[in-house]
Design a protein around this motif. Structure first.
Motif, PDB file in Angstrom:
ATOM      1  N   LEU A   5     -48.313 -26.524  52.674  1.00 54.22           N
ATOM      2  CA  LEU A   5     -47.457 -25.542  51.731  1.00 54.22           C
ATOM      3  C   LEU A   5     -46.823 -26.118  51.842  1.00 54.22           C
ATOM      4  O   LEU A   5     -46.090 -26.369  53.012  1.00 54.22           O
ATOM      5  N   THR A   6     -45.922 -26.289  50.565  1.00 57.41           N
ATOM      6  CA  THR A   6     -44.139 -27.132  50.504  1.00 57.41           C
ATOM      7  C   THR A   6     -44.161 -25.968  50.010  1.00 57.41           C
ATOM      8  O   THR A   6     -43.973 -25.837  48.903  1.00 57.41           O
ATOM      9  N   VAL A   7     -42.567 -25.616  50.484  1.00 61.25           N
ATOM     10  CA  VAL A   7     -41.579 -24.602  50.379  1.00 61.25           C
ATOM     11  C   VAL A   7     -39.989 -25.416  50.565  1.00 61.25           C
ATOM     12  O   VAL A   7     -39.403 -25.271  51.651  1.00 61.25           O
ATOM     13  N   ASN A   8     -39.112 -25.276  49.091  1.00 60.09           N
ATOM     14  CA  ASN A   8     -38.017 -25.955  49.475  1.00 60.09           C
ATOM     15  C   ASN A   8     -37.625 -27.041  49.786  1.00 60.09           C
ATOM     16  O   ASN A   8     -36.960 -27.463  51.343  1.00 60.09           O
ATOM     17  N   GLY A   9     -38.956 -27.973  50.043  1.00 61.61           N
ATOM     18  CA  GLY A   9     -38.993 -29.220  51.069  1.00 61.61           C
ATOM     19  C   GLY A   9     -39.329 -29.032  53.002  1.00 61.61           C
ATOM     20  O   GLY A   9     -39.609 -30.205  52.745  1.00 61.61           O
ATOM     21  N   VAL A  10     -39.889 -27.764  53.047  1.00 62.12           N
ATOM     22  CA  VAL A  10     -40.466 -28.153  54.383  1.00 62.12           C
ATOM     23  C   VAL A  10     -41.750 -27.981  53.948  1.00 62.12           C
ATOM     24  O   VAL A  10     -42.352 -26.626  53.117  1.00 62.12           O
ATOM     25  N   VAL A  11     -42.370 -28.575  54.599  1.00 63.15           N
ATOM     26  CA  VAL A  11     -44.276 -28.542  54.807  1.00 63.15           C
ATOM     27  C   VAL A  11     -44.729 -27.101  56.151  1.00 63.15           C
ATOM     28  O   VAL A  11     -44.342 -27.587  57.272  1.00 63.15           O
ATOM     29  N   TYR A  12     -45.403 -26.959  55.363  1.00 67.24           N
ATOM     30  CA  TYR A  12     -45.885 -25.978  55.602  1.00 67.24           C
ATOM     31  C   TYR A  12     -47.369 -26.534  56.689  1.00 67.24           C
ATOM     32  O   TYR A  12     -48.537 -26.823  55.735  1.00 67.24           O
ATOM     33  N   ASP A  13     -48.080 -26.561  57.913  1.00 65.68           N
ATOM     34  CA  ASP A  13     -48.887 -26.397  58.266  1.00 65.68           C
ATOM     35  C   ASP A  13     -49.539 -26.041  58.559  1.00 65.68           C
ATOM     36  O   ASP A  13     -50.999 -26.185  59.796  1.00 65.68           O
ATOM     37  N   GLY A  14     -49.013 -24.720  59.315  1.00 67.98           N
ATOM     38  CA  GLY A  14     -50.202 -23.964  59.227  1.00 67.98           C
ATOM     39  C   GLY A  14     -50.377 -24.120  61.607  1.00 67.98           C
ATOM     40  O   GLY A  14     -50.746 -22.879  62.716  1.00 67.98           O
ATOM     41  N   THR A  15     -49.550 -24.808  61.935  1.00 68.07           N
ATOM     42  CA  THR A  15     -48.687 -24.837  63.133  1.00 68.07           C
ATOM     43  C   THR A  15     -47.440 -24.281  63.900  1.00 68.07           C
ATOM     44  O   THR A  15     -47.148 -23.995  62.785  1.00 68.07           O
ATOM     45  N   ASP A  16     -47.166 -24.344  65.346  1.00 74.34           N
ATOM     46  CA  ASP A  16     -46.658 -23.455  65.592  1.00 74.34           C
ATOM     47  C   ASP A  16     -45.163 -22.691  64.572  1.00 74.34           C
ATOM     48  O   ASP A  16     -44.854 -24.152  64.179  1.00 74.34           O
TER      49      ASP A  16
END
Length: 195
Positions: free
Chosen positions: A43-54
């Protein structure tokens, strides 16, 4: 897998700054199958990628959305591994919260000399994050010309401003009451002041 079956759903898609977002949800599916962040997509939210890691979990992504200031944003789900050719986007809109400040004048129209009563009050839903009790003066204009300001006093026990008696002369004049610029400190990115 074809793109048309890869779906990002955000609920709600619009709200007002400061609303309770405890029910905010994000879901990515392929057809009727729920997909997993970090395994099937990012997921990308406001330029930050979230990949399930810590530090980049679904909870972190939801919290990042909750922290966004008013505006319109695009949330993007990008498939990975078997879903690498799939993606979807959802737009969210966050409106500024309204700071309603009421200035009531009674009577609104006065014939002849005398006085009018001015009552200043904070509108319903005034947020705790903005101190509306620090207003010390009202501006006064008479037929477009600035006059001496009027002093205000906030009454802590009634949680209201004290009413003010204002003298008007026996003249055909129009008065306008307002607040000095900067009299109430608030984040203009998040709030809109309505008088």
């Amino acid at each position: 897998p074809p793109d048309e079956h890869f779906t990002l759903a955000v609920d709600p898609t619009s709200w007002t700054w400061g609303d309770d977002l405890s029910g905010l949800s994000l879901e990515v599916t392929f057809g009727s199958t729920d997909l997993t962040l970090g395994t099937h997509y990012t997921l990308t939210v406001n330029g930050v990628v979230y990949d399930g890691t810590d530090g980049k979990t679904m909870s972190d992504a939801v919290n990042a959305i909750k922290a966004l200031k008013p505006g319109t944003y695009t949330i993007r789900a990008q498939g990975i591994s078997d879903y690498a050719s799939s993606s979807d986007e959802a737009a969210i809109t966050i409106e500024k919260a309204k700071l309603n400040l009421n200035i009531g004048v009674s009577p609104a129209t006065k014939v002849g000399s005398g006085s009018v009563t001015i009552q200043v009050s904070l509108g319903s839903g005034w947020p705790a994050a903005v101190d509306g009790t620090e207003l010390k003066q009202l501006t006064v204009t008479r037929d477009g010309t600035a006059q001496d300001p009027i002093s205000l006093t906030y009454n802590e026990s009634t949680k209201q401003y004290n009413a003010i008696s204002f003298s008007v002369s026996n003249a055909d004049a129009s008065y306008t009451f307002g607040i000095p610029s900067g009299a109430i400190i608030y984040d203009s990115d998040c709030y809109a002041l309505n008088i």
